[in-house]
Design an enzyme around this catalytic site. Structure first.
Site, short mmCIF file in Angstrom:
data_model
loop_
_atom_site.label_atom_id
_atom_site.label_comp_id
_atom_site.label_asym_id
_atom_site.label_seq_id
_atom_site.Cartn_x
_atom_site.Cartn_y
_atom_site.Cartn_z
N GLY A 63 0.70 -1.27 -0.10
CA GLY A 63 -0.20 0.19 0.19
C GLY A 63 0.98 1.24 -0.03
O GLY A 63 0.47 2.10 -0.40
N GLU A 118 4.62 4.14 6.36
CA GLU A 118 3.66 3.24 6.29
C GLU A 118 2.21 3.86 5.56
O GLU A 118 1.98 5.20 5.41
CB GLU A 118 2.83 2.86 7.43
CG GLU A 118 1.49 1.99 7.92
CD GLU A 118 1.53 0.64 7.44
OE1 GLU A 118 1.58 0.45 6.54
OE2 GLU A 118 0.95 -0.36 8.45
N ASP A 119 1.45 3.17 4.31
CA ASP A 119 0.15 3.85 3.92
C ASP A 119 -1.29 4.40 4.99
O ASP A 119 -2.09 4.87 5.02
CB ASP A 119 -0.77 3.29 3.02
CG ASP A 119 -0.96 1.90 3.43
OD1 ASP A 119 -0.52 1.08 4.71
OD2 ASP A 119 -1.54 1.20 2.23
N ASP A 122 -3.99 2.01 10.59
CA ASP A 122 -5.90 1.37 11.44
C ASP A 122 -6.13 0.83 12.79
O ASP A 122 -5.77 1.65 14.05
CB ASP A 122 -6.39 0.38 10.79
CG ASP A 122 -7.81 0.09 10.75
OD1 ASP A 122 -8.35 0.52 11.53
OD2 ASP A 122 -7.95 -0.46 9.43
N LYS A 150 -6.54 6.63 11.35
CA LYS A 150 -8.05 6.13 11.37
C LYS A 150 -7.55 6.31 13.44
O LYS A 150 -7.57 4.53 13.46
CB LYS A 150 -8.14 4.34 10.98
CG LYS A 150 -8.77 4.95 9.73
CD LYS A 150 -9.46 3.62 9.49
CE LYS A 150 -9.28 3.65 8.06
NZ LYS A 150 -10.45 2.24 7.67
N PHE A 171 -14.23 2.81 4.95
CA PHE A 171 -12.09 2.17 4.46
C PHE A 171 -12.10 2.61 3.15
O PHE A 171 -13.22 3.10 2.19
CB PHE A 171 -12.92 0.43 3.55
CG PHE A 171 -12.24 -0.62 3.13
CD1 PHE A 171 -10.96 -1.09 4.05
CD2 PHE A 171 -12.29 -0.83 1.58
CE1 PHE A 171 -10.13 -2.04 3.76
CE2 PHE A 171 -11.02 -1.24 1.62
CZ PHE A 171 -10.14 -2.15 2.48
N ARG A 184 -6.00 0.32 -6.92
CA ARG A 184 -4.55 0.65 -6.04
C ARG A 184 -4.22 2.20 -7.03
O ARG A 184 -3.05 3.09 -6.40
CB ARG A 184 -3.24 0.20 -6.47
CG ARG A 184 -2.94 -0.88 -5.60
CD ARG A 184 -1.90 -1.64 -4.95
NE ARG A 184 -1.66 -3.24 -4.19
CZ ARG A 184 -1.92 -2.83 -3.68
NH1 ARG A 184 -1.67 -2.23 -2.95
NH2 ARG A 184 -2.23 -4.29 -2.47
#
Length: 195
Positions: A63, A118-119, A122, A150, A171, A184
């Site tokens: 990601g 990091e993308d 969560d 998040k 999401f 993507r």
């Protein structure tokens, strides 16, 4: 060869249309906003690691690949790029909380400055696991930068030093982030809306 390629593209389009019939994507963060934020993050990271010999920028695949490419071009330091692939999602929209390392780093990080890219943070399980793993290899300094955060989903105590955007519990896809390996390529961050 041309007919085979056309057939392949046609089948791919049909598959994408079937998948997209099940959901739509609403834009949350524009490509322009992402570009501006990446530039600001890169300046902050450059200032923080100013006296480094070389910054090892570790992208968490898959990601983060678009984010790390843009961020690396904006960081004004000598850098080396490496990748680590960790997974806690598979093809689901829910984290399994079990983090698996699918591809480890190619290089050594002992005694070096490391930035983990990091993308999205969560639940926090993946980033926490990766930072613990990399810390065990004795880097000089290690910090994390996440494109998205998040915080309402957090299950473990973890925070990136740098965050691009805080987002609600949705999401999301685009800018390298996928849903079952699709979307993507989108230049923006969008939320998936099930139909």
């Amino acid at each position: 060869y041309g007919d085979h390629r056309d057939l392949h593209l046609s089948l791919r389009r049909q598959r994408q249309m079937c998948i997209r019939d099940r959901y739509s994507i609403d834009q949350l963060i524009s490509a322009k906003s992402i570009a501006a934020r990446v530039e600001t993050l890169a300046k902050d990271i450059t200032n923080y690691f100013l006296n480094t010999e070389k910054l090892i920028v570790v992208g968490l695949l898959r990601g983060s690949f678009v984010f790390i490419a843009d961020l690396a071009r904006e960081i004004d330091l000598p850098i080396e790029i490496d990748f680590l692939e960790a997974s806690s999602y598979g093809n689901s929209t829910e984290s399994s909380r079990e983090v698996k390392i699918l591809k480890d780093l190619a290089g050594e990080i002992s005694g070096k400055d490391v930035l983990v890219v990091e993308d999205i943070v969560d639940t926090g399980h993946t980033l926490k696991h990766v930072l613990q793993l990399l810390n065990s290899r004795n880097p000089r300094r290690i910090e994390a930068c996440a494109l998205l955060d998040k915080p309402t989903r957090r299950e473990v105590e973890i925070k990136s030093r740098w965050t691009g955007f805080e987002i609600p519990d949705e999401f999301v896809v685009g800018y390298g982030i996928d849903y079952a390996q699709d979307n993507r390529h989108l230049p923006f961050i969008g939320k998936v809306v099930q139909k």
